[in-house]
Scaffold this active site. Structure first.
Site, PDB file in Angstrom:
ATOM      1  N   SER A   1       0.819  -1.210   0.000  1.00  0.00           N
ATOM      2  CA  SER A   1       0.000   0.000   0.000  1.00  0.00           C
ATOM      3  C   SER A   1       0.851   1.257   0.000  1.00  0.00           C
ATOM      4  CB  SER A   1      -0.908   0.014   1.236  1.00  0.00           C
ATOM      5  OG  SER A   1      -0.122   0.001   2.423  1.00  0.00           O
TER       6      SER A   1
ATOM      7  N   HIS B   1      -3.302  -3.935  -5.282  1.00  0.00           N
ATOM      8  CA  HIS B   1      -3.546  -3.415  -3.942  1.00  0.00           C
ATOM      9  C   HIS B   1      -5.019  -3.465  -3.572  1.00  0.00           C
ATOM     10  CE1 HIS B   1      -3.779   0.197  -1.036  1.00  0.00           C
ATOM     11  NE2 HIS B   1      -3.533  -0.894  -0.360  1.00  0.00           N
TER      12      HIS B   1
ATOM     13  N   GLU C   1      -6.490  -1.657  -6.772  1.00  0.00           N
ATOM     14  CA  GLU C   1      -5.621  -0.845  -7.610  1.00  0.00           C
ATOM     15  C   GLU C   1      -4.615  -1.749  -8.325  1.00  0.00           C
ATOM     16  OE1 GLU C   1      -5.471   3.287  -5.025  1.00  0.00           O
ATOM     17  OE2 GLU C   1      -4.181   1.618  -4.410  1.00  0.00           O
TER      18      GLU C   1
ATOM     19  N   ASN D   1      -4.938   6.249  -1.473  1.00  0.00           N
ATOM     20  CA  ASN D   1      -4.207   6.878  -0.375  1.00  0.00           C
ATOM     21  C   ASN D   1      -3.668   8.250  -0.764  1.00  0.00           C
ATOM     22  OD1 ASN D   1      -4.568   4.948   1.640  1.00  0.00           O
ATOM     23  ND2 ASN D   1      -2.871   3.708   0.899  1.00  0.00           N
TER      24      ASN D   1
END
Length: 506
Positions: A121, A142, A154, A192
């Site tokens: 991540s 991810h 992802e 993120n």
């Protein structure tokens, strides 16, 4: 339908690895679960089967389907057992050297055409694959916890990743029941990275003393429709997880001001006030329930002053109708009378700046946030300036609470609360498009599914108006003098031309 990968190895039997193994088996793959800790893979397999048994008890799975799924997953105790796998996904500790060694060892075991994926991540996919003989088959894959419920993954291309590998993984994600979004190998990938605005801007607002944590949470939930306020969210994710992510992305982008962390979270992390799991964070928790002080009572006033509305107020016709509906006496002169409550409704500017520039009596001036259509919100937000008289503050509070809608009164702030948080979210998303981290469509999909926002950031920008977003940012940059608020070129061009952020050819 033929499954993309028939034999899948999962390394790491923690919650993430178990979740990936579960949905891989449900997609039709034979799954081999491996963990370096003795007995962990067996316990992981048993936990997955227990999940299917619970679905059986709820009538969401029948005996035959449960038995088929259970037969697709097997615990193994060595890397050599993964030799037949055409895809191996690692979900181990976030340590670059650990992952590099793991993939070097894997290359000696699996076939040359096998795809190797990392669930990292925060680490660079390129850096993980750099020591491999065949980095073109290394890719980021991810997922988010809990994997079966968080329906987005992802797919991250490293510098040397083969495009066909990404396409195959995207197709496999669809078979797993997940939406695949494709990202370049940049810090934070999509979710993120895009999530930097919500918490960090709320922390800046709190750090300026504009409002307390609970008030900021209430405003963003009631005005903008977020399911959790930023401080509720930070308490849920826990500061030992969220603060290091803030610092990591800030450092990886060479201290880009848009991602600047806050000393508030650093101090609370040091104190061990991590959130729900420690019983204390931004809120104190009793039996898992956040303890919040009640909202301030609406002032009880016998009469109210007449109201003069600035000619430059945002949504001025709507504000005039609202004040009239609430029963106030409206003044229509070019300037306010000596006793009038003065209302301003700026975008991006603070009340102080508007009062000073327009030569208004600051002691009687109160701001209202009207970036969002009043009919679409559950809460009105007013802001005082340092000179506002208490009687004028209370008069404005009482007036806008007459119909029963919640009212929050905050201290002066460029952009109030909602304007500055939403504009920050939209601006970061726009700059991700400028950097070509991902497509605009994938960005909105990833954030809506991965963070649970009411809209994707670009759709949010369209909802409130790209031109308004641009005005808020320009004016906030003027108020604060902080490059954090400089508009992304991608947003500046579209906002200047009045173009949609979601319907774009680029």
């Amino acid at each position: 339908m033929t499954v993309q990968f028939s034999n899948v190895g999962i390394i790491g039997a923690g919650a993430m690895g178990r979740g990936i193994a579960q949905i891989a088996a449900q997609a039709g793959s034979q799954v081999l679960l491996l963990d370096s800790f003795e007995g962990a893979a067996v316990r992981g397999r048993d936990a997955i089967i227990a999940q299917w048994n619970r679905l059986l008890e709820k009538g969401k799975l029948d005996d035959a389907a449960r038995d088929i799924l259970s037969g697709r997953i097997r615990a193994v105790d060595s890397m050599q057992a993964l030799a037949s796998c055409d895809l191996v996904i690692e979900a181990v500790v976030e340590d670059l050297e650990v992952k590099r060694k793991l993939f070097r060892d894997l290359e000696a075991v699996v076939a040359p055409q096998a795809v190797l994926a990392t669930n990292t991540s925060s680490l660079s996919v390129t850096a993980i694959g750099a020591a491999m003989a065949q980095p073109q088959r290394m890719v980021g894959f991810h997922f988010f916890n809990p994997v079966p419920l968080m329906k987005v993954v992802e797919v991250v291309a490293g510098f040397k990743t083969d495009a066909e590998v990404c396409q195959r993984l995207a197709a496999y994600a669809k078979q797993m029941g997940h939406a695949a979004v494709q990202a370049q190998d940049t810090p934070g990938f999509i979710v993120n990275h895009a999530g930097r605005g919500y918490g960090t801007e709320a922390l800046r607002i709190a750090g300026e003393g504009v409002a307390d944590f609970a008030t900021i949470d209430r405003i963003l939930k009631d005005q903008a429709g977020f399911r959790l306020g930023p401080f509720e969210l930070l308490d849920l994710t826990a500061l030992d997880v969220s603060h290091p992510v803030m610092e990591s992305i800030y450092r990886q982008y060479y201290e880009e001001p848009r991602y600047r962390p806050s000393v508030i979270t650093a101090q609370r992390l040091a104190a061990g006030a991590l959130g729900r799991k420690t019983g204390e964070g931004f809120y104190r928790y009793v039996d898992g329930v956040a303890q919040q002080a009640p909202e301030p009572a609406v002032p009880a006033l016998e009469g109210s002053p007449s109201v003069w509305i600035s000619p430059r107020a945002a949504r001025r016709p709507e504000l005039i109708r609202l004040v009239h509906t609430l029963g106030a006496q409206l003044e229509t002169g070019a300037t306010p009378s000596s006793a009038a409550l003065i209302l301003v409704a700026p975008l991006g500017f603070d009340v102080t700046t508007v009062a000073a520039v327009d030569r208004l009596d600051a002691t009687r001036t109160v701001g209202i946030d009207l970036m969002v259509d009043d009919a679409a919100t559950k809460r009105r937000v007013l802001a005082t300036n340092p000179a506002t008289r208490p009687d004028m503050r209370d008069a404005a509070h009482a007036l806008f609470a007459r119909d029963g809608k919640a009212v929050s009164v905050i201290r002066d702030s460029g952009g109030f609360v909602t304007q500055r948080v939403v504009a920050t979210i939209v601006n970061i998303a726009a700059d991700m498009c400028q950097q070509q981290v991902c497509s605009p469509a994938d960005l909105d999909t990833a954030v809506k599914l991965g963070l649970g926002y009411p809209q994707g950031p670009l759709a949010m920008g369209d909802l409130y108006g790209p031109t308004n977003m641009l005005e808020v940012l320009f004016n906030m940059q003027t108020v604060y003098g902080d490059p954090r608020y400089r508009p992304s070129p991608w947003l500046r061009r579209r906002g200047a031309l009045g173009l949609s952020l979601t319907h774009t050819e680029e």
